[in-house]
Design an enzyme around this catalytic site. Structure first.
Site, PDB file in Angstrom:
ATOM      1  N   ASN A 126      58.338  45.133  31.269  1.00 11.51           N
ATOM      2  CA  ASN A 126      59.184  44.956  30.085  1.00 11.51           C
ATOM      3  C   ASN A 126      59.343  43.461  29.834  1.00 11.51           C
ATOM      4  OD1 ASN A 126      61.156  44.905  28.140  1.00 11.51           O
ATOM      5  ND2 ASN A 126      62.793  45.719  29.457  1.00 11.51           N
ATOM      6  N   TRP A 127      58.660  42.980  28.816  1.00  9.71           N
ATOM      7  CA  TRP A 127      58.650  41.539  28.561  1.00  9.71           C
ATOM      8  C   TRP A 127      59.865  41.066  27.763  1.00  9.71           C
ATOM      9  CZ3 TRP A 127      52.742  40.835  26.975  1.00  9.71           C
ATOM     10  CH2 TRP A 127      51.963  41.113  28.107  1.00  9.71           C
ATOM     11  N   LYS A 128      60.671  41.997  27.340  1.00  6.50           N
ATOM     12  CA  LYS A 128      61.900  41.666  26.583  1.00  6.50           C
ATOM     13  C   LYS A 128      61.568  40.711  25.418  1.00  6.50           C
ATOM     14  CE  LYS A 128      64.526  42.806  30.659  1.00  6.50           C
ATOM     15  NZ  LYS A 128      65.714  42.667  31.466  1.00  6.50           N
ATOM     16  N   HIS A 135      67.839  51.140  26.946  1.00  2.00           N
ATOM     17  CA  HIS A 135      67.907  50.052  27.932  1.00  2.00           C
ATOM     18  C   HIS A 135      69.334  49.486  27.945  1.00  2.00           C
ATOM     19  CE1 HIS A 135      67.311  46.212  29.916  1.00  2.00           C
ATOM     20  NE2 HIS A 135      66.217  46.738  30.439  1.00  2.00           N
ATOM     21  N   GLU A 179      70.467  46.586  28.063  1.00  2.00           N
ATOM     22  CA  GLU A 179      70.722  45.447  27.168  1.00  2.00           C
ATOM     23  C   GLU A 179      70.990  45.937  25.745  1.00  2.00           C
ATOM     24  OE1 GLU A 179      67.272  43.249  28.379  1.00  2.00           O
ATOM     25  OE2 GLU A 179      68.264  42.875  30.281  1.00  2.00           O
ATOM     26  N   GLU A 238      68.314  52.194  36.100  1.00  2.00           N
ATOM     27  CA  GLU A 238      68.456  50.744  36.200  1.00  2.00           C
ATOM     28  C   GLU A 238      69.942  50.406  36.326  1.00  2.00           C
ATOM     29  OE1 GLU A 238      64.945  48.439  34.426  1.00  2.00           O
ATOM     30  OE2 GLU A 238      66.249  48.983  32.769  1.00  2.00           O
ATOM     31  N   GLY A 246      68.009  41.519  36.374  1.00  2.00           N
ATOM     32  CA  GLY A 246      67.920  40.073  36.180  1.00  2.00           C
ATOM     33  C   GLY A 246      68.839  39.277  37.090  1.00  2.00           C
ATOM     34  N   SER A 278      65.558  43.874  39.188  1.00  2.00           N
ATOM     35  CA  SER A 278      65.131  42.845  40.148  1.00  2.00           C
ATOM     36  C   SER A 278      63.992  43.297  41.058  1.00  2.00           C
ATOM     37  CB  SER A 278      66.326  42.350  40.978  1.00  2.00           C
ATOM     38  OG  SER A 278      67.261  41.722  40.126  1.00  2.00           O
ATOM     39  N   GLY A 328      61.147  43.764  34.833  1.00  2.00           N
ATOM     40  CA  GLY A 328      61.457  42.799  33.780  1.00  2.00           C
ATOM     41  C   GLY A 328      60.880  41.437  34.113  1.00  2.00           C
ATOM     42  N   GLY A 329      61.718  40.560  34.658  1.00  2.00           N
ATOM     43  CA  GLY A 329      61.336  39.171  34.928  1.00  2.00           C
ATOM     44  C   GLY A 329      59.992  39.007  35.624  1.00  2.00           C
TER      45      GLY A 329
HETATM   46  P1  PGA Z   1      64.533  42.665  35.851  1.00  2.00           P
HETATM   47  O1  PGA Z   1      64.699  43.579  34.529  1.00  2.00           O
HETATM   48  O2  PGA Z   1      63.324  43.164  36.589  1.00  2.00           O
HETATM   49  O3  PGA Z   1      64.363  41.270  35.323  1.00  2.00           O
HETATM   50  O4  PGA Z   1      65.779  42.837  36.654  1.00  2.00           O
HETATM   51  C1  PGA Z   1      64.479  44.959  34.578  1.00  2.00           C
HETATM   52  C2  PGA Z   1      64.715  45.565  33.219  1.00  2.00           C
HETATM   53  O5  PGA Z   1      65.601  45.117  32.496  1.00  2.00           O
HETATM   54  O6  PGA Z   1      64.013  46.516  32.825  1.00  2.00           O
END
Ligand code: PGA
Length: 253
Positions: free
Chosen positions: A9-11, A96, A98, A168, A174, A214, A235-236
């Site tokens: 997930n590149w956001k 998600h 966010e 999640e 993050g 994470s 994500g990251g």
């Molecule tokens: P993260 O994000 O790996 O940076 O914690 C995961 C996500 O939001 O899907």
């Protein structure tokens, strides 16, 4: 159970050329793992079409990070599931944290999006997860139960095999702080029981339950060996092929 699913997930990261470059390196690095794991990349909207070009001829799938519940209409700034299929998306991440917490998406909106995505042949990756305050107050179980119940309320039994679930914990996203295998195991087992009860044994066992929060090359293997973890939402660490590829390789070795 089908092969594990790994989603990057590149956001809201990367212009078009950065997305293309990242996707190219990932596709090149993945040749060896064909068949052992399914990989999907979720670039920002502006990167979808150009990343699709890179993915052609590979078995890496394309995912969007969100969509609306209508096929078209007066919804300024939104994108419809149909538009995503036109670009060639296979998956769409829905609910998600966010979007729930920063953009105020609620359970009803997410439920409608799931139905709309399924209607046009997109596979929703439905995210659930508790906040730190909810966990500390002992509400994890009830929060997950509510999110699942609402999200999948309108999903037909016939369509559930096209759905993926991602757990999640909001406090692990993050932050560099993973949930422990015990915490993950408890929630994934709860999710599995819900799926079995709601959709029957045959279907309920086949739905993949991903963990996200994470995920790093150092912890991917241990996370994947936790009971009922059938994939990872990254994500990251998916922003660089140097960290994303080792994650895929560690679980498909
Ligand atoms: P993260 O994000 O790996 O940076 O914690 C995961 C996500 O939001 O899907």
């Amino acid at each position: 159970m089908s092969i594990p699913l790994l989603v990057g997930n590149w956001k809201m990261h990367g212009n078009r050329s950065e997305c293309v470059e990242r996707a190219r390196k990932i596709v090149r690095g993945l040749r060896k793992v064909a068949g052992l794991a399914e990989v999907a990349l979720a670039p920002p909207y502006t990167g979808l079409a150009c990343v699709k070009e890179v993915l052609k001829g590979s078995n890496v799938r394309l995912a969007a990070q969100n969509c609306h519940w209508e096929e078209s209409g007066a919804y300024t700034g939104e994108i419809s599931p149909l538009m995503l299929t036109e670009i060639g998306c296979d998956y769409v991440i829905l609910g998600h944290s966010e979007r729930r917490h920063i953009l105020n998406e609620n359970d009803q909106m997410i439920a409608r999006k799931i139905v709309a995505a399924l209607r046009v042949g997109l596979r929703p990756i439905v995210c659930v997860g508790e906040t730190l305050a909810e966990r500390r107050a002992g509400h994890t179980r009830s929060v997950i139960a509510r999110q699942l119940r609402f999200a999948l309320k309108a999903t037909a039994k016939a369509a559930i095999q096209h759905v993926e679930i991602a757990y999640e914990p909001v406090w692990a996203i993050g932050t560099g702080q993973n949930a422990t295998p015990k915490q993950i195991g408890q929630v994934h087992t709860q999710i599995r029981k819900f799926l079995l009860k709601s959709f029957g044994a045959a279907k309920g066992h086949r739905i993949r339950i991903l963990y996200g929060g994470s995920v790093r090359p150092e912890n991917a293997e241990a996370l994947m060996s936790t009971p009922e973890v059938n994939g990872l939402l990254v994500g990251g660490a998916s922003l660089s092929p140097d960290t994303f590829l080792p994650i895929v390789h560690s679980i498909s070795a």
